[in-house]
Write a protein that holds these residues in place. Structure first.
Motif, short mmCIF file in Angstrom:
data_model
loop_
_atom_site.label_atom_id
_atom_site.label_comp_id
_atom_site.label_asym_id
_atom_site.label_seq_id
_atom_site.Cartn_x
_atom_site.Cartn_y
_atom_site.Cartn_z
N ILE A 1 47.28 0.52 67.86
CA ILE A 1 48.68 0.89 68.05
C ILE A 1 48.85 2.38 67.78
O ILE A 1 48.29 2.89 66.79
N ASP A 2 49.57 3.07 68.61
CA ASP A 2 49.82 4.49 68.39
C ASP A 2 50.49 4.71 67.04
O ASP A 2 51.44 4.01 66.67
N GLY A 3 49.97 5.69 66.32
CA GLY A 3 50.53 6.02 65.02
C GLY A 3 49.88 5.32 63.85
O GLY A 3 50.15 5.66 62.69
N VAL A 4 49.01 4.35 64.11
CA VAL A 4 48.30 3.66 63.02
C VAL A 4 47.01 4.41 62.74
O VAL A 4 46.23 4.70 63.65
N HIS A 5 46.79 4.74 61.45
CA HIS A 5 45.58 5.47 61.06
C HIS A 5 44.98 4.82 59.81
O HIS A 5 45.62 3.99 59.15
N ARG A 6 43.77 5.20 59.48
CA ARG A 6 43.02 4.52 58.42
C ARG A 6 43.65 4.67 57.04
O ARG A 6 43.43 3.86 56.15
N ASP A 7 44.42 5.75 56.83
CA ASP A 7 45.01 5.98 55.52
C ASP A 7 46.43 5.44 55.40
O ASP A 7 47.15 5.78 54.46
N LEU A 8 46.84 4.60 56.32
CA LEU A 8 48.16 3.99 56.26
C LEU A 8 48.25 3.14 54.99
O LEU A 8 47.36 2.34 54.71
N PRO A 9 49.31 3.29 54.20
CA PRO A 9 49.41 2.46 52.99
C PRO A 9 49.61 0.99 53.33
O PRO A 9 50.14 0.65 54.39
N VAL A 10 49.18 0.13 52.44
CA VAL A 10 49.47 -1.29 52.56
C VAL A 10 50.97 -1.47 52.35
O VAL A 10 51.57 -0.87 51.47
N VAL A 11 51.60 -2.30 53.17
CA VAL A 11 53.05 -2.50 53.09
C VAL A 11 53.34 -3.98 52.85
O VAL A 11 52.79 -4.85 53.53
N ARG A 12 54.22 -4.23 51.87
CA ARG A 12 54.71 -5.59 51.61
C ARG A 12 56.23 -5.57 51.71
O ARG A 12 56.88 -4.69 51.16
N ASP A 13 56.79 -6.55 52.39
CA ASP A 13 58.24 -6.71 52.47
C ASP A 13 58.57 -8.15 52.10
O ASP A 13 58.66 -9.03 52.96
N PRO A 14 58.73 -8.43 50.80
CA PRO A 14 58.95 -9.82 50.38
C PRO A 14 60.20 -10.45 50.98
O PRO A 14 60.22 -11.66 51.24
N ASP A 15 61.26 -9.67 51.20
CA ASP A 15 62.47 -10.23 51.78
C ASP A 15 62.22 -10.78 53.18
O ASP A 15 62.83 -11.78 53.58
N LEU A 16 61.33 -10.13 53.92
CA LEU A 16 60.97 -10.61 55.25
C LEU A 16 59.70 -11.46 55.24
O LEU A 16 59.18 -11.81 56.31
N ARG A 17 59.17 -11.72 54.05
CA ARG A 17 58.01 -12.60 53.84
C ARG A 17 56.73 -12.09 54.49
O ARG A 17 55.88 -12.89 54.88
N LEU A 18 56.56 -10.79 54.63
CA LEU A 18 55.38 -10.30 55.36
C LEU A 18 54.68 -9.18 54.60
O LEU A 18 55.24 -8.53 53.72
N TYR A 19 53.41 -8.99 54.96
CA TYR A 19 52.63 -7.83 54.53
C TYR A 19 51.83 -7.35 55.72
O TYR A 19 51.58 -8.09 56.68
#
Length: 455
Positions: free
Chosen positions: A233-251
């Motif tokens: 995907i454009d804009g995705v790179h190896r140093d992208l932080p891990v993201v968690r969004d508990p309200d939306l139940r996703l990581y």
């Protein structure tokens, strides 16, 4: 096959290899690890590999912090690169209540010595421009969090253990464990009998089946846990932080310039509640799209670019969950020398390093260096010998992982009314709001204490 050992570890996943590694690091050279198949053939091989340290208790946070410290030095120490990447992590808040929880956890984390930054929406998007600011209240950023290859870190721990004298035997199923005068005496395998005073049950999804060999119940339930992988995907790179969004139940995190997207469904599906087949190694379950679809829709809501991404693969691998969402550790009651390390509720990779050290301390020194009572196997009462009780509560524990904010005095809603005192009908008649402890229904407060009643 060895005929005698100081300790026998059953299970070649990340936790079993970590326990063997740390026993050897503490001076035990005569340690044997056995697995019925290859190393990492249970849940470890398909784990998403997220390593987050921000937790609700000091002990659990310290366990995760040690894992990070260990994974960062394993490559230099053992010569096997576990592919540890310290990319940091963002824990998003999509509601004011979640942000309040984030602020509370951040304040606690600072007292634990964990570096944490509280961010507003603009600062959050600066760190991860892929995100949408829709309903975004803010985030907590932990710069020392990261990701690791589950199999890679397990093989690194196994190599480190071998370098210290541990002998590892794959393709060695355990057929029985003999007990004499209330203490383990030997482990019976397809390749011979190993006399030992210490057995560590780190068998993952099979932990209850191993426990039953000595009359110990390990209340765990394998739950279907799914994630998907996208094409780049454009804009995705190896140093992208891990993201968690508990309200939306996703990581999500980066994976080969694409995204790995998973989550914890609100209507989870248990699997193999009567026991995991022995031959279920290096295998996955069929995709369960109906329960996974809401996670995918939420991912498109939080990451607009995901909506048009091409899905390369969907993984559905079982993970062992416990009835309260906490780990199961410690020496089993009634069988001396039989230690359990299981039920890691999809946090096995993050906790593996720290749990291995804690259990090794427990075995060698008689007690762990951290207060792990909330994880102690002795906390489970006789009600968890009933499969229906364990399954219902484990399903609820999985659903609670993300979603609703944990609030003080929350009570479990499933597997209730197991034990009633003789006064129970009278308490109900008096308007008691009942909670549950140790299977007993007991009053937390009474309706006549409500403000409306008092006025």
């Amino acid at each position: 096959m060895e005929e005698e050992a100081q300790a026998v570890v059953i299970g070649g996943g990340i936790v079993g290899c970590s326990v063997a590694y740390h026993l050897a690091a503490m001076g035990w050279r005569d340690v044997v690890l056995v697995d019925k198949a290859d190393l990492t053939s249970g849940s470890t091989w398909h784990a998403a590999g997220l390593v987050g340290q921000l937790r609700g208790t000091l002990s659990l946070t310290r366990i995760m912090m040690y894992s990070v410290e260990l994974y960062a030095r394993l490559a230099a120490e053992t010569g096997h690169d576990p592919e540890w990447r310290q990319v940091g992590s963002l824990r998003l808040a999509s509601s004011p209540l979640r942000m309040e929880e984030n602020l509370r956890q951040a304040a606690l984390a600072r007292t634990f010595g964990l570096p944490v930054e509280v961010l507003g929406p603009r600062e959050t998007l600066a760190l991860c421009p892929l995100l949408s600011d829709r309903d975004l209240t803010g985030a907590v950023y932990v710069p020392t969090d990261g990701r690791v290859d589950g199999s890679g870190v397990t093989f690194a721990l196994a190599r480190g253990a071998r370098q210290r004298g541990v002998r590892i035997y794959p393709h060695t199923p355990v057929r029985g464990i003999t007990v004499r005068r209330g203490r383990v005496e030997a482990v019976v395998t397809d390749r011979g009998v190993i006399r030992t005073p210490v057995v560590v049950n780190a068998a993952g999804m099979w932990a209850d089946q191993i426990g039953r060999m000595v009359g110990v119940r390990v209340p765990i339930v394998p739950m279907q846990h799914q994630y998907l992988l996208t094409e780049p995907i454009d804009g995705v790179h190896r140093d992208l932080p891990v993201v968690r969004d508990p309200d939306l139940r996703l990581y999500f995190r980066e994976e080969v310039r694409g995204l790995l997207v998973g989550g914890f469904e609100g209507d989870p599906a248990p699997w193999a509640v009567d026991g995991v087949p022995e031959e279920f190694v290096h295998r996955l379950l069929p995709v369960n799209w109906p329960i996974f679809e809401p996670i995918v829709r939420n991912a498109a809501r939080r990451v607009p670019a995901f909506e048009h991404a091409q899905i390369a693969k969907i993984i559905n691998g079982p993970e062992a969950f416990t009835p309260d969402g906490e780990f199961i550790l410690g020496e089993a009651p009634g069988v001396r020398g039989f230690f359990v390390a299981a039920g890691f509720c999809a946090y096995g990779i993050a906790a593996g390093g720290g749990v291995g050290r804690v259990l090794a301390e427990w075995i060698v020194e008689g007690q762990p260096s951290l207060d792990v009572w909330r994880m102690d196997i002795r906390r489970f009462g006789p009600q968890f010998a009933h499969p229906s009780h364990t399954v219902a509560r484990s399903v609820e524990a999985y659903a609670r992982r993300y979603g609703a904010v944990a609030l003080p005095f929350d009570e479990w809603t499933t597997a209730r009314n197991f034990r009633h005192s003789p006064m129970h009908p009278r308490l109900v008649a008096l308007g008691a709001a009942l909670g549950e402890k140790g299977g007993w229904e007991r009053p937390n407060w009474f309706a006549y204490n409500l403000p409306a009643t008092l006025s």
